[in-house]
Design a protein around this motif. Structure first.
Motif, short mmCIF file in Angstrom:
data_model
loop_
_atom_site.label_atom_id
_atom_site.label_comp_id
_atom_site.label_asym_id
_atom_site.label_seq_id
_atom_site.Cartn_x
_atom_site.Cartn_y
_atom_site.Cartn_z
N LEU A 89 0.98 -1.29 -0.11
CA LEU A 89 -0.01 -0.10 -0.04
C LEU A 89 0.63 1.21 0.16
N ARG A 90 0.35 2.35 -0.69
CA ARG A 90 1.11 3.72 -0.66
C ARG A 90 0.79 4.28 0.61
N PRO A 91 1.44 5.28 1.04
CA PRO A 91 1.02 6.03 2.16
C PRO A 91 -0.12 6.58 2.09
N GLY A 92 -1.04 6.27 3.17
CA GLY A 92 -2.36 6.73 3.17
C GLY A 92 -3.53 5.75 2.49
N GLY A 93 -2.94 4.63 1.85
CA GLY A 93 -3.75 3.68 1.30
C GLY A 93 -4.47 2.82 2.35
N ALA A 94 -5.31 1.87 1.96
CA ALA A 94 -6.28 1.37 2.86
C ALA A 94 -6.50 -0.09 2.47
N LEU A 95 -6.80 -0.66 3.30
CA LEU A 95 -7.20 -2.39 2.99
C LEU A 95 -8.63 -2.37 3.25
N ALA A 96 -9.65 -3.06 2.17
CA ALA A 96 -10.82 -3.20 2.34
C ALA A 96 -11.19 -4.69 2.29
N LEU A 97 -11.97 -4.92 3.18
CA LEU A 97 -12.29 -6.53 3.27
C LEU A 97 -14.02 -6.58 3.57
N TRP A 98 -14.51 -7.57 2.78
CA TRP A 98 -15.95 -7.63 3.02
C TRP A 98 -16.45 -9.16 2.96
#
Length: 215
Positions: A89-98
């Protein structure tokens, strides 16, 4: 979402991949399975696809804005997949799980779960939700997220009865009990569902659990 660089991990046949791409994201799909990858290539030939899994992502460091796991995080070992997520992930990136769950307040779905449990001699909770249900096992190892980063979203789709039964029969409980036990249940279930949905079209309802984390 438009212009964001997204990696869809455990992309399968590309259901979530296609939706992300349709929203304008630059998506790369990561999928370990031969059959799933072949189907994804056929349906989404324009989407880059690499073979790999979440425990050792075949991606460069700091290369994506968003990592998505559509019902795929539970296939990983969080001791490896979480550091890998932080790496790519880049700085400020996020991981989304569903994760899709069967809602507890739709009577025919609840009754179906009970019938499955009785037939196979146990409690069927493959996706069965309940008030306050959070499915912690499917988000195992992910840092706690604040309430504003957690959502439950209801959605539905109408599918042919055969599609519904085929999807049901693909669940692990049916597979481990063998073909004859599964076929016997599905034959009876077809008759019951035709009483509820005489047109042969089943309205499936889901509550999707979503969290967005910053590893």
């Amino acid at each position: 979402m438009r212009g964001a660089r997204v990696a869809d991990i455990g992309a399968g046949t590309g259901i979530a991949t296609a939706l992300l791409s349709a929203r304008g994201a630059e998506v790369i799909a990561v999928e370990p399975g031969d059959g799933m990858a072949a189907q994804l290539r056929r349906t989404l030939p324009e989407v880059p696809l690499v073979r790999g899994n979440g425990n050792a992502l075949p991606l460069a460091t700091s290369c994506v804005d968003l990592l998505t796991y559509a019902q795929a995080w539970h296939w990983t070992d969080p001791a490896h997949s979480l550091p890998e997520a932080a790496r790519v992930l880049r700085p400020g990136g996020a991981l989304a799980l569903w994760w899709n769950t069967d809602p507890h307040d739709v009577p025919w779905i609840t009754e179906q779960a009970r019938r499955i449990g009785r037939h196979f001699g146990g409690v069927y909770d493959n996706r069965q939700g309940s008030p306050g249900y959070t499915a912690p096992h499917v988000f195992e190892g992910v840092p706690a997220v604040p309430e504003h980063a957690r959502r439950t979203v209801r959605w539905s789709r109408t599918v042919p009865l055969d599609t519904h039964l085929a999807n049901l029969g693909s669940h692990s409980l049916f597979l481990v009990h063998g073909e004859s036990a599964a076929d016997a249940f599905l034959a009876r279930e077809r008759e019951r569902l035709l009483e509820i949905f005489p047109t042969g079209l089943v309205e499936e309802v889901y509550d999707v659990l979503l969290i967005v984390a910053t590893p």
